[in-house]
Design a protein around this motif. Structure first.
Motif, PDB file in Angstrom:
ATOM      1  N   PHE A  44       0.846  -1.190   0.000  1.00 21.03           N
ATOM      2  CA  PHE A  44       0.000   0.000   0.000  1.00 21.03           C
ATOM      3  C   PHE A  44       0.886   1.247   0.000  1.00 21.03           C
ATOM      4  CE2 PHE A  44      -2.227  -3.477   2.053  1.00 21.03           C
ATOM      5  CZ  PHE A  44      -3.414  -3.520   1.321  1.00 21.03           C
ATOM      6  N   LEU A  45       0.930   1.927  -1.131  1.00 18.07           N
ATOM      7  CA  LEU A  45       1.783   3.098  -1.281  1.00 18.07           C
ATOM      8  C   LEU A  45       1.083   4.339  -0.748  1.00 18.07           C
ATOM      9  CD1 LEU A  45       3.227   2.446  -4.856  1.00 18.07           C
ATOM     10  CD2 LEU A  45       4.215   1.833  -2.646  1.00 18.07           C
ATOM     11  N   GLN A  46       1.812   5.077   0.091  1.00 18.31           N
ATOM     12  CA  GLN A  46       1.276   6.279   0.731  1.00 18.31           C
ATOM     13  C   GLN A  46       2.013   7.508   0.227  1.00 18.31           C
ATOM     14  OE1 GLN A  46       3.118   8.081   3.332  1.00 18.31           O
ATOM     15  NE2 GLN A  46       1.491   9.313   4.232  1.00 18.31           N
ATOM     16  N   THR A  47       1.282   8.572  -0.041  1.00 18.15           N
ATOM     17  CA  THR A  47       1.903   9.822  -0.469  1.00 18.15           C
ATOM     18  C   THR A  47       1.597  10.913   0.549  1.00 18.15           C
ATOM     19  OG1 THR A  47      -0.016  10.574  -1.755  1.00 18.15           O
ATOM     20  CG2 THR A  47       1.603   9.202  -2.902  1.00 18.15           C
ATOM     21  N   GLU A  48       2.522  11.855   0.685  1.00 25.14           N
ATOM     22  CA  GLU A  48       2.384  12.914   1.685  1.00 25.14           C
ATOM     23  C   GLU A  48       1.219  13.851   1.395  1.00 25.14           C
ATOM     24  OE1 GLU A  48       6.222  14.821   1.996  1.00 25.14           O
ATOM     25  OE2 GLU A  48       7.187  12.872   1.809  1.00 25.14           O
ATOM     26  N   ASN A  49       0.779  13.905   0.143  1.00 26.75           N
ATOM     27  CA  ASN A  49      -0.325  14.803  -0.177  1.00 26.75           C
ATOM     28  C   ASN A  49      -1.691  14.203   0.132  1.00 26.75           C
ATOM     29  OD1 ASN A  49      -0.374  12.949  -2.233  1.00 26.75           O
ATOM     30  ND2 ASN A  49      -0.063  14.409  -3.893  1.00 26.75           N
ATOM     31  N   GLY A  50      -1.709  12.975   0.680  1.00 24.20           N
ATOM     32  CA  GLY A  50      -2.965  12.447   1.185  1.00 24.20           C
ATOM     33  C   GLY A  50      -3.593  11.301   0.419  1.00 24.20           C
ATOM     34  N   LEU A  51      -2.812  10.317   0.040  1.00 20.21           N
ATOM     35  CA  LEU A  51      -3.339   9.155  -0.668  1.00 20.21           C
ATOM     36  C   LEU A  51      -2.696   7.891  -0.108  1.00 20.21           C
ATOM     37  CD1 LEU A  51      -4.751   7.591  -2.978  1.00 20.21           C
ATOM     38  CD2 LEU A  51      -2.857   8.277  -4.474  1.00 20.21           C
ATOM     39  N   LEU A  52      -3.511   6.919   0.227  1.00 19.29           N
ATOM     40  CA  LEU A  52      -3.035   5.603   0.620  1.00 19.29           C
ATOM     41  C   LEU A  52      -3.649   4.597  -0.341  1.00 19.29           C
ATOM     42  CD1 LEU A  52      -1.513   3.749   2.584  1.00 19.29           C
ATOM     43  CD2 LEU A  52      -3.581   3.644   3.973  1.00 19.29           C
ATOM     44  N   GLY A  53      -2.778   3.930  -1.109  1.00 17.04           N
ATOM     45  CA  GLY A  53      -3.264   3.017  -2.137  1.00 17.04           C
ATOM     46  C   GLY A  53      -2.935   3.528  -3.528  1.00 17.04           C
ATOM     47  N   MET A  54      -1.792   4.205  -3.646  1.00 17.51           N
ATOM     48  CA  MET A  54      -1.353   4.692  -4.950  1.00 17.51           C
ATOM     49  C   MET A  54      -1.029   3.520  -5.865  1.00 17.51           C
ATOM     50  SD  MET A  54       1.817   7.267  -5.836  1.00 17.51           S
ATOM     51  CE  MET A  54       3.104   6.056  -5.474  1.00 17.51           C
ATOM     52  N   GLY A  55      -1.431   3.630  -7.119  1.00 10.23           N
ATOM     53  CA  GLY A  55      -1.159   2.594  -8.100  1.00 10.23           C
ATOM     54  C   GLY A  55       0.042   2.946  -8.952  1.00 10.23           C
ATOM     55  N   PRO A  56       0.228   2.229 -10.059  1.00  8.53           N
ATOM     56  CA  PRO A  56       1.352   2.498 -10.960  1.00  8.53           C
ATOM     57  C   PRO A  56       1.178   3.815 -11.705  1.00  8.53           C
ATOM     58  CG  PRO A  56      -0.103   0.837 -11.892  1.00  8.53           C
ATOM     59  CD  PRO A  56      -0.583   1.085 -10.496  1.00  8.53           C
ATOM     60  N   PRO A  57       2.199   4.258 -12.447  1.00  8.27           N
ATOM     61  CA  PRO A  57       2.080   5.501 -13.220  1.00  8.27           C
ATOM     62  C   PRO A  57       0.834   5.502 -14.090  1.00  8.27           C
ATOM     63  CG  PRO A  57       4.337   4.692 -13.276  1.00  8.27           C
ATOM     64  CD  PRO A  57       3.519   3.615 -12.617  1.00  8.27           C
ATOM     65  N   ALA A  58       0.230   6.662 -14.224  1.00  8.31           N
ATOM     66  CA  ALA A  58      -1.009   6.786 -14.993  1.00  8.31           C
ATOM     67  C   ALA A  58      -0.755   6.615 -16.485  1.00  8.31           C
ATOM     68  CB  ALA A  58      -1.650   8.136 -14.728  1.00  8.31           C
ATOM     69  N   THR A  59      -1.753   6.093 -17.165  1.00  6.70           N
ATOM     70  CA  THR A  59      -1.721   5.989 -18.625  1.00  6.70           C
ATOM     71  C   THR A  59      -2.694   7.040 -19.192  1.00  6.70           C
ATOM     72  OG1 THR A  59      -3.541   4.382 -18.667  1.00  6.70           O
ATOM     73  CG2 THR A  59      -1.286   3.513 -18.448  1.00  6.70           C
ATOM     74  N   GLU A  60      -2.755   7.138 -20.506  1.00  5.13           N
ATOM     75  CA  GLU A  60      -3.676   8.102 -21.115  1.00  5.13           C
ATOM     76  C   GLU A  60      -5.123   7.779 -20.752  1.00  5.13           C
ATOM     77  OE1 GLU A  60      -3.118   8.465 -25.276  1.00  5.13           O
ATOM     78  OE2 GLU A  60      -1.030   9.142 -25.126  1.00  5.13           O
ATOM     79  N   GLU A  61      -5.413   6.482 -20.543  1.00  2.77           N
ATOM     80  CA  GLU A  61      -6.778   6.051 -20.266  1.00  2.77           C
ATOM     81  C   GLU A  61      -7.224   6.429 -18.853  1.00  2.77           C
ATOM     82  OE1 GLU A  61      -4.464   4.095 -21.665  1.00  2.77           O
ATOM     83  OE2 GLU A  61      -5.283   4.256 -23.702  1.00  2.77           O
ATOM     84  N   ASN A  62      -6.290   6.443 -17.886  1.00  3.37           N
ATOM     85  CA  ASN A  62      -6.721   6.732 -16.511  1.00  3.37           C
ATOM     86  C   ASN A  62      -6.048   7.975 -15.935  1.00  3.37           C
ATOM     87  OD1 ASN A  62      -4.100   5.897 -15.997  1.00  3.37           O
ATOM     88  ND2 ASN A  62      -4.662   4.059 -14.859  1.00  3.37           N
ATOM     89  N   LEU A  63      -5.634   8.882 -16.798  1.00  7.07           N
ATOM     90  CA  LEU A  63      -4.953  10.103 -16.358  1.00  7.07           C
ATOM     91  C   LEU A  63      -5.902  11.016 -15.590  1.00  7.07           C
ATOM     92  CD1 LEU A  63      -2.419  11.916 -16.450  1.00  7.07           C
ATOM     93  CD2 LEU A  63      -3.324  12.889 -18.581  1.00  7.07           C
ATOM     94  N   ASP A  64      -5.455  11.434 -14.408  1.00  7.43           N
ATOM     95  CA  ASP A  64      -6.166  12.416 -13.592  1.00  7.43           C
ATOM     96  C   ASP A  64      -5.097  13.374 -13.075  1.00  7.43           C
ATOM     97  OD1 ASP A  64      -7.401  13.923 -11.620  1.00  7.43           O
ATOM     98  OD2 ASP A  64      -8.633  12.270 -10.892  1.00  7.43           O
ATOM     99  N   ILE A  65      -5.107  14.617 -13.544  1.00  4.09           N
ATOM    100  CA  ILE A  65      -4.029  15.556 -13.221  1.00  4.09           C
ATOM    101  C   ILE A  65      -4.007  15.931 -11.738  1.00  4.09           C
ATOM    102  CG2 ILE A  65      -3.914  16.524 -15.544  1.00  4.09           C
ATOM    103  CD1 ILE A  65      -5.546  18.914 -14.524  1.00  4.09           C
TER     104      ILE A  65
END
Length: 220
Positions: A44-65
């Motif tokens: 379970f990848l956690q980021t300091e900006n407030g996300l627990l459950g980060m997935g792999p790098p985004a693709t064009e299909e699931n890009l959310d800026i």
């Protein structure tokens, strides 16, 4: 010669250290690449900006800026992910709930103390979450090439850059070797490149030792 991108060699080797069920924070730079090598591990990848459950790098299909990692690169998220404030994210870190932090470094000394946020005479943005992660994470792994662009070793006898905290890190994974920090000093756990311990010591500038005789038999 290194057979592939040294950054990816480091990231792939660090992914091997991670275990199912762990909460892991990936810092800026090489650490962000670790997410590409988790395969089917339930980490379970956690980021300091407030996300627990980060997935792999985004693709064009699931890009959310609005979804980014520590390096401000677009990422995806898992179905089990949760979102919260940055304050809650740091409470998670400071409360000792992050199992592993993977951080980039400028230097690490022979005792495992790191400097990763300030270069003399250069403008900086600040230490960010590095001090919190060094203090709060149960295990700290540093990910960096062994040498800076000017050829100087990042493994040093004594820090010349500003420290990120007095807590000692557990492991330094470079493109050449995996190094563990003990009370007796750094110990080479594994060599990842076709180089002898003597050659590696000469490059670093001081004598390195294997953790035990087993590694001498298997990696030279």
């Amino acid at each position: 010669m290194l057979s592939q991108d040294k950054r990816h060699i480091i990231a792939k080797r660090i992914a091997e250290e991670l275990e199912d069920g762990q909460i892991v924070n990936l810092g800026i730079g090489i650490p962000t690449l670790v997410s590409e090598y988790l395969d089917n591990k339930e980490v379970f990848l956690q980021t300091e900006n407030g996300l627990l459950g980060m997935g792999p790098p985004a693709t064009e299909e699931n890009l959310d800026i609005d979804l980014i990692n520590a390096g401000k690169e677009p990422v995806s998220y898992l179905k089990s992910a949760s979102f919260f404030s940055s304050a809650d994210s740091f409470a998670l870190i400071r409360g000792g709930h992050v199992d592993v932090a993977v951080l980039g470094i400028l230097q690490v000394d022979i005792h495992g103390e790191i400097a990763n946020w300030a270069v003399p005479n250069q403008p900086i943005l600040g230490v960010g979450g590095a001090m919190d992660l060094v203090t709060g994470a149960k295990k700290v792994i540093v990910a960096a090439t062994l040498f800076a662009k000017d050829g100087t070793s990042k493994l040093v006898k004594e820090l010349t850059y500003k420290t990120s905290g007095i807590r000692k890190v557990d492991l330094f994974v470079s493109e050449y070797a995996v190094i563990k920090f003990t009370e007796e000093g750094p110990r080479v756990v594994e060599i990842l490149e076709d180089i002898s311990i003597e050659e590696l010591s000469e490059k670093v500038g001081f004598q390195l030792e294997f953790e035990n005789a087993f590694h001498i038999q298997n990696f030279i």
